[in-house]
Design an enzyme around this catalytic site. Structure first.
Site, mmCIF file in Angstrom:
data_model
loop_
_atom_site.group_PDB
_atom_site.id
_atom_site.type_symbol
_atom_site.label_atom_id
_atom_site.label_comp_id
_atom_site.label_asym_id
_atom_site.label_seq_id
_atom_site.Cartn_x
_atom_site.Cartn_y
_atom_site.Cartn_z
ATOM 1 C CB THR A 101 -0.867 0.023 1.290
ATOM 2 O OG1 THR A 101 -1.273 -1.309 1.613
ATOM 3 C CG2 THR A 101 -2.055 0.938 1.131
ATOM 4 N N PRO A 102 0.917 2.019 -1.098
ATOM 5 C CG PRO A 102 0.983 2.708 -3.309
ATOM 6 C CD PRO A 102 0.234 1.814 -2.371
ATOM 7 C CG HIS A 226 -7.509 -9.127 0.339
ATOM 8 N ND1 HIS A 226 -6.599 -8.639 -0.556
ATOM 9 C CD2 HIS A 226 -6.787 -9.740 1.320
ATOM 10 C CE1 HIS A 226 -5.381 -8.934 -0.134
ATOM 11 N NE2 HIS A 226 -5.462 -9.602 1.001
ATOM 12 C CD GLU A 229 -8.966 -11.368 4.532
ATOM 13 O OE1 GLU A 229 -9.051 -10.170 4.184
ATOM 14 O OE2 GLU A 229 -8.003 -11.816 5.182
HETATM 15 C C1 6MZ Z 1 -6.535 -8.129 4.236
HETATM 16 C C2 6MZ Z 1 -4.286 -7.682 4.497
HETATM 17 C C3 6MZ Z 1 -4.078 -8.981 5.019
HETATM 18 O O1 6MZ Z 1 0.514 -2.986 2.139
HETATM 19 O O2 6MZ Z 1 1.679 -2.141 4.183
HETATM 20 N N1 6MZ Z 1 -3.111 -7.049 4.503
HETATM 21 N N2 6MZ Z 1 -5.509 -7.270 4.106
HETATM 22 N N3 6MZ Z 1 -6.404 -9.368 4.717
HETATM 23 C C4 6MZ Z 1 -5.200 -9.844 5.135
HETATM 24 N N4 6MZ Z 1 -5.150 -11.103 5.656
HETATM 25 C C5 6MZ Z 1 -4.573 -11.440 6.897
HETATM 26 N N5 6MZ Z 1 -2.771 -9.100 5.286
HETATM 27 C C6 6MZ Z 1 -2.197 -7.915 4.956
HETATM 28 O O3 6MZ Z 1 1.213 -4.595 3.903
HETATM 29 C C7 6MZ Z 1 0.369 -4.661 5.029
HETATM 30 C C8 6MZ Z 1 -1.059 -4.365 4.624
HETATM 31 O O4 6MZ Z 1 -1.561 -5.419 3.793
HETATM 32 C C9 6MZ Z 1 -2.937 -5.646 4.034
HETATM 33 C C10 6MZ Z 1 -3.360 -4.662 5.130
HETATM 34 O O5 6MZ Z 1 -3.896 -3.504 4.541
HETATM 35 C C11 6MZ Z 1 -2.030 -4.343 5.807
HETATM 36 O O6 6MZ Z 1 -2.036 -3.083 6.458
HETATM 37 P P1 6MZ Z 1 1.591 -3.238 3.140
HETATM 38 O O7 6MZ Z 1 2.912 -3.541 2.518
#
Ligand code: 6MZ
Length: 364
Positions: A101-102, A226, A229
């Site tokens: 996420t930028p 996603h 979930e």
């Molecule tokens: C939904 C998820 C996730 O983007 O900061 N993230 N979103 N379901 C999941 N299952 C467990 N796992 C991770 O990586 C972290 C971000 O990825 C998403 C969430 O928005 C989390 O803040 P980045 O690199």
């Protein structure tokens, strides 16, 4: 060769890995200790949170808020990108789509664009493997024009293809989501191939993100969502009607949703340990992997967040093989089939097919 070694040697394709979920525990602890020494956080409060093993889905998002405090500056983003790629390469992941996420962080002078530039720096600083990135990036070296980094001489034979997906967080507004899509379009020549929608599934409404996702789709970016979930049939149907190129998870589907998913033949990114540890699925014997596999529905095994869930892609394949009674031959084919679902172009698919063909002879 032990069972575990065989799964490490198996060439693998990772299509669902969040950058900030894939950080080594040791790195997180080091970053937390640093901020503790500077008086920004209290290390003894944070240490048990980082080391805790099982977390509910909602606790996972609290952990991400903490991780983002620890990682959101340019130098750290560069460091974790380098480490994550090196960790995947070390277990023979031959194609990796990293999603992230930028982020904007005014106190660090960070914009979404400078965040992504820090990610690119990380790819360039990988030293243990050649990172095959995007054609024309390294014009000074026409003989090796799509390798973005300078691997050390002993490791340059080994290569990993890397592509990037930009994530929209479900907390974001329509405008912020649109900004991410525009950034992705500007960075297409730098290996950005698509958009992911992620974040806490109980926050945000589909309609908020739809305009940005539709724009992305019309501009030719590939989309993964996603999806399911948590139980939310209305949103799941709307997401499937949008016809993304892939979806992640699909845990809380009812009969109507399964029927639609199967008729649309949308590939599913399956993250076994993540689903079990967050208790989204209560045990592997009732996991939807088994049914999808039986119906030959397109699916790909992924890690989701290998740091947060203390797993590896090799372990996920090994676990699927024992839980669902699949042979090594089945697992090899499952891994190879993932090539069909990558967002990179056909040239990359052909190269990956060659890598699998040559390893098939060696692995027996
Ligand atoms: C939904 C998820 C996730 O983007 O900061 N993230 N979103 N379901 C999941 N299952 C467990 N796992 C991770 O990586 C972290 C971000 O990825 C998403 C969430 O928005 C989390 O803040 P980045 O690199």
């Amino acid at each position: 060769m032990t069972e575990a070694d065989w799964f490490v040697a198996l060439p693998k394709v990772e299509l669902h890995a969040h950058l900030n979920g894939s950080i080594r525990d040791s790195t997180l602890l080091e970053l937390a200790r640093d901020l503790g020494e500077k008086g920004i956080i209290v290390f003894s409060d944070v240490e048990p949170v980082i080391l805790k093993d099982d977390r509910s889905l909602l606790e996972v998002f609290k952990l991400f808020d903490l991780i983002h405090i620890l990682t959101t500056d340019h130098k750290t983003v560069t460091r974790i990108t380098k480490e994550v790629v090196e960790d995947f390469a070390a277990e023979n992941v031959v194609y990796l789509e990293i999603r992230t996420t930028p982020k904007t962080n005014n106190s660090k002078g960070m914009s979404k664009q400078s965040y992504m530039e820090a990610v690119l720096e990380g790819l360039k600083s990988v030293s243990t493997v050649a990172v095959v990135f995007s054609h024309g990036v390294n014009e000074k070296n026409p003989f090796n024009s799509d390798v973005i980094n300078n691997p050390s001489s002993e490791t340059q034979e080994k290569k990993i293809f890397v592509r990037l997906l930009l994530s929209i967080d479900r907390r974001e507004t329509t405008e912020a989501a649109m900004e991410t899509v525009k950034l992705a379009l500007d960075m297409r020549h730098l290996g950005v191939v698509g958009i992911d929608l992620s974040g806490n599934p109980v926050i945000g409404k589909w309609d908020t993100f739809l305009p940005a996702l539709e724009f992305a789709k019309t501009q030719g970016l590939s989309i993964t969502l996603h999806c399911g979930e948590v139980p939310n049939p209305e949103e799941i149907h709307a997401m499937l009607d949008f016809q993304p190129r892939r979806i992640g998870h699909a845990c809380c589907f009812g009969d109507g949703e399964w029927k639609k998913l199967k008729s649309l033949n949308i590939p599913v990114e399956i993250c076994l340990t993540s689903n079990i540890k967050t208790n989204t699925i209560s045990s592997l014997d009732i996991h939807h992997f088994a049914d999808l596999y039986k119906w030959k529905h397109p699916l790909v095994i992924c890690t989701d967040d290998f740091g947060v869930f203390s797993t590896t892609l090799s372990d996920e394949y090994n676990m699927a093989s024992s839980a669902f009674g699949l042979t090594k031959r089945d697992m090899f084919e499952l891994s190879r089939n993932a090539i069909d679902f990558i967002f990179a172009d056909d040239g990359v698919k052909r190269e990956l097919q060659e890598i699998f063909a040559s390893t098939e002879r060696k692995l027996g």
